[in-house]
Design a protein around this motif. Structure first.
Motif, PDB file in Angstrom:
ATOM      1  N   LEU A  62       0.760  -1.148   0.237  1.00  0.00           N
ATOM      2  CA  LEU A  62      -0.155  -0.004   0.056  1.00  0.00           C
ATOM      3  C   LEU A  62       0.956   1.237  -0.144  1.00  0.00           C
ATOM      4  O   LEU A  62       0.507   2.311  -0.581  1.00  0.00           O
ATOM      5  CB  LEU A  62      -1.115  -0.004   1.122  1.00  0.00           C
ATOM      6  CG  LEU A  62      -2.141  -1.040   1.141  1.00  0.00           C
ATOM      7  CD1 LEU A  62      -2.803  -1.087   2.577  1.00  0.00           C
ATOM      8  CD2 LEU A  62      -3.071  -0.819   0.125  1.00  0.00           C
ATOM      9  N   ALA A  63       2.103   1.224   0.594  1.00  0.00           N
ATOM     10  CA  ALA A  63       2.848   2.461   0.593  1.00  0.00           C
ATOM     11  C   ALA A  63       3.514   2.605  -0.694  1.00  0.00           C
ATOM     12  O   ALA A  63       3.842   3.591  -0.996  1.00  0.00           O
ATOM     13  CB  ALA A  63       4.129   2.244   1.952  1.00  0.00           C
ATOM     14  N   SER A  64       3.832   1.593  -1.374  1.00  0.00           N
ATOM     15  CA  SER A  64       4.579   1.740  -2.677  1.00  0.00           C
ATOM     16  C   SER A  64       3.593   2.285  -3.684  1.00  0.00           C
ATOM     17  O   SER A  64       3.719   3.049  -4.596  1.00  0.00           O
ATOM     18  CB  SER A  64       4.990   0.274  -3.070  1.00  0.00           C
ATOM     19  OG  SER A  64       3.823  -0.619  -3.471  1.00  0.00           O
ATOM     20  N   GLN A  65       2.114   2.021  -3.289  1.00  0.00           N
ATOM     21  CA  GLN A  65       1.118   2.620  -4.142  1.00  0.00           C
ATOM     22  C   GLN A  65       0.726   4.152  -3.805  1.00  0.00           C
ATOM     23  O   GLN A  65      -0.206   4.636  -4.377  1.00  0.00           O
ATOM     24  CB  GLN A  65      -0.072   1.696  -4.150  1.00  0.00           C
ATOM     25  CG  GLN A  65       0.277   0.437  -5.025  1.00  0.00           C
ATOM     26  CD  GLN A  65      -1.045  -0.567  -4.798  1.00  0.00           C
ATOM     27  OE1 GLN A  65      -2.057  -0.189  -4.113  1.00  0.00           O
ATOM     28  NE2 GLN A  65      -0.706  -1.608  -5.417  1.00  0.00           N
ATOM     29  N   GLY A  66       1.143   4.665  -2.577  1.00  0.00           N
ATOM     30  CA  GLY A  66       1.002   5.923  -1.853  1.00  0.00           C
ATOM     31  C   GLY A  66      -0.298   6.040  -1.382  1.00  0.00           C
ATOM     32  O   GLY A  66      -0.884   6.853  -1.109  1.00  0.00           O
ATOM     33  N   LEU A  67      -0.880   4.710  -0.865  1.00  0.00           N
ATOM     34  CA  LEU A  67      -2.141   4.877  -0.112  1.00  0.00           C
ATOM     35  C   LEU A  67      -1.965   4.802   1.389  1.00  0.00           C
ATOM     36  O   LEU A  67      -2.941   4.982   2.087  1.00  0.00           O
ATOM     37  CB  LEU A  67      -2.859   3.429  -0.472  1.00  0.00           C
ATOM     38  CG  LEU A  67      -3.067   3.373  -2.086  1.00  0.00           C
ATOM     39  CD1 LEU A  67      -3.893   2.005  -2.175  1.00  0.00           C
ATOM     40  CD2 LEU A  67      -4.024   4.427  -2.528  1.00  0.00           C
ATOM     41  N   VAL A  68      -0.747   4.497   1.912  1.00  0.00           N
ATOM     42  CA  VAL A  68      -0.626   4.598   3.514  1.00  0.00           C
ATOM     43  C   VAL A  68       0.710   5.310   3.647  1.00  0.00           C
ATOM     44  O   VAL A  68       1.583   5.357   2.809  1.00  0.00           O
ATOM     45  CB  VAL A  68      -0.369   3.448   4.139  1.00  0.00           C
ATOM     46  CG1 VAL A  68      -1.995   2.537   4.063  1.00  0.00           C
ATOM     47  CG2 VAL A  68       0.332   2.477   3.506  1.00  0.00           C
ATOM     48  N   SER A  69       1.020   6.075   4.812  1.00  0.00           N
ATOM     49  CA  SER A  69       2.104   6.690   5.127  1.00  0.00           C
ATOM     50  C   SER A  69       3.381   5.878   5.346  1.00  0.00           C
ATOM     51  O   SER A  69       3.072   4.624   5.834  1.00  0.00           O
ATOM     52  CB  SER A  69       1.920   7.740   6.488  1.00  0.00           C
ATOM     53  OG  SER A  69       1.616   6.882   7.479  1.00  0.00           O
ATOM     54  N   LYS A  70       4.435   6.176   5.479  1.00  0.00           N
ATOM     55  CA  LYS A  70       5.663   5.493   5.932  1.00  0.00           C
ATOM     56  C   LYS A  70       5.638   5.072   7.196  1.00  0.00           C
ATOM     57  O   LYS A  70       6.152   4.058   7.506  1.00  0.00           O
ATOM     58  CB  LYS A  70       6.997   6.430   5.583  1.00  0.00           C
ATOM     59  CG  LYS A  70       8.086   5.657   5.611  1.00  0.00           C
ATOM     60  CD  LYS A  70       9.378   6.375   5.314  1.00  0.00           C
ATOM     61  CE  LYS A  70      10.749   5.695   5.613  1.00  0.00           C
ATOM     62  NZ  LYS A  70      11.763   6.802   5.126  1.00  0.00           N
TER      63      LYS A  70
END
Length: 185
Positions: A62-70
């Motif tokens: 999800l982070a690689s897709q920009g949907l969740v924060s680091k």
């Protein structure tokens, strides 16, 4: 419980006496339960590691897709590492509990006195119900076996002996019989 009696023939490893082992039995049961409990905990933690690894993979995707924060990925990473460490800690506790279990089993073996050799109980130093200090002598077991003696007989006495004849042997000049022997040839 004293089983070995003076004069009794015993086989190697035969039980001569048993000490009260109620305390060791309780310790054994407790040690077995501790190992079982820790194994169940390890299975639960293994499932938690699997769940946290799956959650970590999902958060990374999800982070690689920009949907969740680091931060969400870091939180998932922390949960995974924590569960892996807890699982490793439980594995070490299982090893420790298993070692304690082996110690208790060895103590249980010490409550049974066995004949060290096949032979005859020549002396019993204890009676049932006696409190015995550690390393105290409890029994004497003699290993009895046939002895074959070879010796020469003067020609003048040779005709007095016949095959199968039983006669007395003595080791002193007084002539006191200390053993009986049979002529084989």
């Amino acid at each position: 419980n004293v089983i070995g009696e003076e004069g009794a023939r015993v086989a190697k490893g035969e039980v001569l006496a048993r000490f009260n082992d109620e305390e060791q039995r309780g310790q054994l049961r407790q040690a077995e339960l501790d190992v079982s409990r820790l194994k169940v905990e390890a299975q639960q933690l293994q499932a938690l590691v699997k769940l946290n690894r799956s959650e970590m993979d999902r958060e990374s995707l999800l982070a690689s897709q920009g949907l969740v924060s680091k931060g969400e990925v870091e939180r998932a990473q922390y949960k995974l590492e924590q569960s892996v460490q807890e699982h490793e800690k439980t594995q070490l506790a299982i090893e420790s509990a298993t070692a304690k279990l082996e110690v208790v089993r060895l103590e249980m073996q010490k409550t049974v006195v066995r004949a060290p050799v096949a032979g005859v109980v020549t002396r019993r130093y204890i009676d049932p119900g006696t409190n015995v200090p550690r390393n105290e002598k409890l029994f004497e077991v003699a290993q009895l076996s046939r002895i074959e003696l070879r010796f020469r007989v003067p020609q003048t006495s040779g005709s007095l002996l016949e095959c199968g004849q039983v006669f007395g042997l003595s080791i002193d000049d007084q002539g006191g019989i200390t053993a009986k022997a049979r002529v084989r040839r």
